[in-house]
Design an enzyme around this catalytic site. Structure first.
Site, PDB file in Angstrom:
ATOM      1  CE  LYS A  46      -1.326   1.348   3.907  1.00 20.70           C
ATOM      2  NZ  LYS A  46      -1.939   1.564   5.233  1.00 20.70           N
ATOM      3  CB  THR A  47       3.594   2.418   2.196  1.00 21.32           C
ATOM      4  OG1 THR A  47       2.889   1.948   3.328  1.00 21.32           O
ATOM      5  CG2 THR A  47       4.242   3.742   2.503  1.00 21.32           C
ATOM      6  CG  ASP A 233      -2.328   5.473   4.499  1.00 18.33           C
ATOM      7  OD1 ASP A 233      -2.968   4.512   4.023  1.00 18.33           O
ATOM      8  OD2 ASP A 233      -1.221   5.352   5.061  1.00 18.33           O
ATOM      9  CD  GLU A 234      -3.817   2.812   8.058  1.00 19.99           C
ATOM     10  OE1 GLU A 234      -4.809   2.044   7.928  1.00 19.99           O
ATOM     11  OE2 GLU A 234      -2.682   2.407   8.316  1.00 19.99           O
ATOM     12  CD  GLN A 264      -4.855  -3.999   7.799  1.00 20.27           C
ATOM     13  OE1 GLN A 264      -3.997  -3.619   8.564  1.00 20.27           O
ATOM     14  NE2 GLN A 264      -4.648  -4.145   6.496  1.00 20.27           N
ATOM     15  NE  ARG A 646      -0.238  -6.200  11.104  1.00 20.85           N
ATOM     16  CZ  ARG A 646      -0.429  -5.508  10.005  1.00 20.85           C
ATOM     17  NH1 ARG A 646       0.428  -4.576   9.652  1.00 20.85           N
ATOM     18  NH2 ARG A 646      -1.457  -5.755   9.213  1.00 20.85           N
TER      19      ARG A 646
END
Length: 812
Positions: A46-47, A233-234, A264, A646
């Site tokens: 994503k980043t 973002d998010e 998430q 994670r």
DNA sequence: CCTGTTAATTTTTTT
DNA sequence: AATTAACAGG
């Protein structure tokens, strides 16, 4: 459109931005104009997509960096995004706006503060202060805290603001409901108080921004025009106010790109609305939707487990993560007898992995995750015993520590004499013979006369009811005045000035004295924290200088004009603002070699080679409070999904049959989330995760044979590593040694503030002269934070405890 | 006015 | 278990 007018970089360079991207990622990067929703599964790059997209817009689309707005949720994410974009497009990226909702809106609000009825210098108050104000309001309205829990009232006010419900509307909605009516009254008073002290809380920042834009079309229009491309973002974590802001700002150009993952979404307890991302397609008819489902992080087993767990949730966008990697190692599940066995097993596994011959496993690539901060405690003993270096994140933030907040309150009161909130905090700290009744009288007089509390102190002699404590009150006001004069004279470095305040206020001496009394060595050394604040101040001043130099060489946004001044006053103002917005997570230096212990919440966005998820038990995870609603269970399940994803290569999930919960030993059944993981992915140690949920803490299985490890059953062996002192007592050799208290920010304690004093070679037994107390002999010396606390017996017979550097001792 | 004692109260976190 | 708030006594 005009997207491809200018080409800032050679085309081949721009094409490089697509290299190594999969088709969906490349499509997201190349998307031109119009709304775009990127559903980015965990570990789907994503980043990378966001940063490359920004770089693409600049280098290929010819978009001026200053026309791009990128919003993140944490300062850390913002900093990372900034540096990664800079790597791609070079220094011109500095003109982009990358930041959190709050930091950006504060910039805008300062510029237009008068439009929303604040002074430009408004302060941001933190959660602690908010709570205090709520309590004050409750007291004033005679509402018992029994029935109106301050926390609950505060959270009601907070959610109202997040939903953009103002005071008047709240009162209207409350109708005839007694309780809601009272809360509305608290809300009203609370806002009045904040406004009077020219302060905003975090929620106000968003609420007032929306109001600013809605009531001032000219302002809105300017920013709509300026931000041609907006990225968020998010997005799954946005609340309604943030949703409104994004919509308002993007209404003109409609180039809104939001990135997120509904699976998430784990922040509903603070107002995040998962519906924002689920409804994006409805809000922007005809928007482009791109799903990133290929995972580049985890092995097949880990991913399958995550998919199996999250699949049980309803109300989510259909997606399934996949990987081209192999299955990898199985997930290891441990059913330990109790928490000590759990800890011992984990410590054993960690040291086994790291010390195995030829191992390339590092501590830094491992993390221990838990649902509740309280669980970290259990692990410390085991980790220390095995000599495993570790660091606990979360819990108390640096700027939330009492001693730090006290200093900040002094600084704030110096800057803004009318800051009654700060006044309340420090009027009795350190003890100066001013008690509760005196403070109450000062408060009452201030309210009656329409003066600030500090003003009342300064003129205490005018009020007969303050006759007795008048001298002490005036002394306090004079001290603040003196400190302000010193600030205005502007003859000290920034950190030096703060050190000056720390000493003149008596805060340092107070800590020394208290330590004498309770002579238990504080595990968290408060003096060291105060020294650390000085290091932060040095860093801050340097960073600001750099920023200013950069800004001077280029265009400057109207919001940044204050950067041009560098007198103590303005440096201090922005330092205080940063303190309110800054958290310790922001400064995790990633290359330090230690195991990280954090909550699942704070692990979001991070990844680790090996992950231990501990305390996977019903009542703990999902927490007992979640059982009340299906929505809460779904959020816990998403939390489990975040935890599992994670892990890159190896996942451990551990449980204890019995555990101390709130001081009571309880029998803990295995978490339902663990039972959702298919058999073939998991390897069980110490018992099955399916059966064995009987009550009663005793088990006759008598522990377990470690399937692959020996170190776990050697509790007697203690390996000493230097790192073991990370969590232990700080040891500092005097003089001039760096502080060891907070390993992460290992800035040397010898800052510019403290360098003035020469390293003194003081020893026990030395004869010294003190300017005020005269001759004396050192009877003990305790090193602390690059300085030392000395106990001196003076010839006068007095014994004093002092900081060596500040005492300006002359050795004889 | 300060300090030592008892009683009560427990998510998660960023800004 | 551990922190923190209310309360009584010096």
């Amino acid at each position: 459109m005009d997207l491809f007018d200018t080409i800032a970089l050679p085309p081949e360079n721009a094409e490089n931005l697509l290299q190594g991207l999969n088709p969906q990622q490349a499509e997201a990067v190349r998307h031109a104009d119009g709304p775009l929703l990127i559903l980015a599964g965990a570990g789907s790059g994503k980043t990378r997509v966001i940063t490359h997209r920004i770089a693409w817009l600049i280098s290929r689309g010819g978009v001026r960096p200053s026309a791009i707005l990128a919003i993140t949720f944490t300062n850390k994410a913002a900093a990372e995004m900034k540096s990664r974009v800079e790597e791609l497009v070079g220094p011109e990226s500095q003109y982009m706006w990358i930041g959190t909702f709050h930091s950006m809106m504060i910039r805008i609000l300062r510029r237009f503060a008068d439009r929303v009825g604040y002074e430009r210098s408004f302060a941001i108050i933190d959660t602690d202060d908010q709570q205090k104000v709520v309590k004050n309001c409750l007291a004033e309205l005679n509402l018992p805290e029994k029935t109106f829990a301050p926390k609950a009232v505060h959270s009601a006010i907070s959610s109202a603001k997040n939903d953009l419900v103002g005071v008047e509307e709240y009162a209207r909605l409350a109708g005839n409901d007694y309780r809601l009516g009272k809360i509305a009254a608290v809300y009203r008073l609370y806002q009045e108080r904040l406004r009077k002290s020219n302060s905003m809380d975090f929620d106000d920042v968003l609420y007032e921004s929306v109001r600013l834009f809605k009531e001032n079309p000219d302002v809105l229009s300017e920013y709509q025009e300026r931000f041609r491309y907006i990225l968020v973002d998010e997005y799954q974590d946005t609340n309604h106010a943030q949703y409104q802001l994004v919509h308002l700002l993007s209404a003109r150009h409609r180039n809104l790109c939001v990135v997120g993952d509904d699976d998430q979404s784990i922040y509903s307890f603070r107002g995040a609305n998962i519906q924002n991302i689920l409804d994006f397609e409805k809000d922007f008819k005809g928007c482009k939707v791109i799903k990133l489902e290929q995972n580049y992080r985890s092995t097949g087993n880990v991913l399958d487990a995550a998919n199996a767990v999250i699949r049980c949730n309803k109300g989510r966008k259909a997606k399934k993560l996949w990987t081209s990697e192999g299955a990898g190692e199985p997930i290891t599940f441990l059913r330990a007898e109790n928490h000590s066995e759990e800890g011992r097993y984990i410590a054993g596994e960690i040291s086994r992995m790291v010390t195995r011959p030829g191992s390339c496993q590092r501590y830094r690539d491992m993390a221990i995750l838990y649902r509740l901060n309280a669980l970290s405690r259990n692990l410390e003993a085991a980790l220390r015993e095995h000599g495993i270096p570790y660091r606990i994140f979360g819990g108390m933030r640096f700027y939330d520590r009492k001693e730090i907040k006290d200093v900040i309150a002094y600084l704030r009161l110096i800057l803004i004499p009318s800051d009654d909130l700060s006044f309340d905090r420090i009027i009795q700290v350190p003890k100066r013979g001013i008690g509760e009744t005196t403070v109450e009288q000062v408060v009452a007089i201030a309210a009656r006369e329409g003066l600030s509390r500090l003003d009342v102190c300064a003129r205490a002699a005018h009020y007969p009811e303050l006759a007795r404590p008048a001298a002490r009150l005036q002394q306090f006001a004079e001290m603040i005045d003196r400190l302000r004069d010193k600030l205005m004279i502007n003859d000290l470095g920034f950190a030096e000035y703060i050190e000056y305040v720390e000493n003149e206020s008596g805060l340092i001496q107070e800590i020394i004295d208290q330590r004498e009394k309770s002579r238990e060595n504080d595990p968290v050394d408060r003096i060291e924290n105060l020294k650390e604040l000085l290091s932060d101040a040095v860093e801050f001043e340097n960073g600001r200088r750099q920023l200013r130099e950069m800004a001077e060489s280029g265009e400057l946004a109207p919001e940044d004009r204050d950067l041009l001044t560098d007198d103590l006053f303005s440096v201090l103002s922005s330092f205080i603002e940063r303190a309110a917005l800054y958290s310790e997570m922001d400064e995790d230096r990633e290359n330090q070699d230690y195991v990280r212990l954090l909550t699942i919440h704070s692990a979001k966005g991070l990844e680790f080679g090996t992950v231990f998820l501990i305390g996977a038990e019903e009542g703990l995870f999902p927490g007992y409070r979640a059982n009340e609603s299906e929505a809460a269970i779904e959020e816990e399940r998403r939390l489990a999904y975040v935890a599992i994803t994670r892990a890159k290569r190896k996942l451990y999930i551990t449980t204890a049959r019995s555990r101390l919960v709130f001081g009571q030993t309880q029998s803990m059944p295995v978490s339902r989330f663990v039972r959702d993981i298919p058999d073939q992915l998991i390897e069980e140690i110490g018992g099955s995760r399916l059966g064995d949920n009987r009550l009663g803490g005793y088990s006759d299985e008598g522990g377990f044979g470690y399937a692959h490890g020996r170190s776990g059953d050697l509790p007697g062996r203690v390996t000493q590593t230097p790192a073991a002192r990370f969590a232990g007592t700080p040891s500092v050799s005097f003089p001039g040694a760096p502080a060891a208290g907070r390993p992460v920010s290992a800035a040397p304690a010898a800052t510019s503030a403290t360098r003035a004093a020469e390293p003194m070679d003081l020893r026990k037994g030395d004869q010294v002269r003190h300017a005020k107390f005269g001759l004396g002999r050192i009877t003990s010396l305790e090193p602390v934070a690059g300085d030392a606390i000395v106990v001196i017996e003076f010839q006068s017979g007095e014994t004093k405890r002092l900081m060596a550097r500040m005492a300006k001792l002359e050795k004889i």
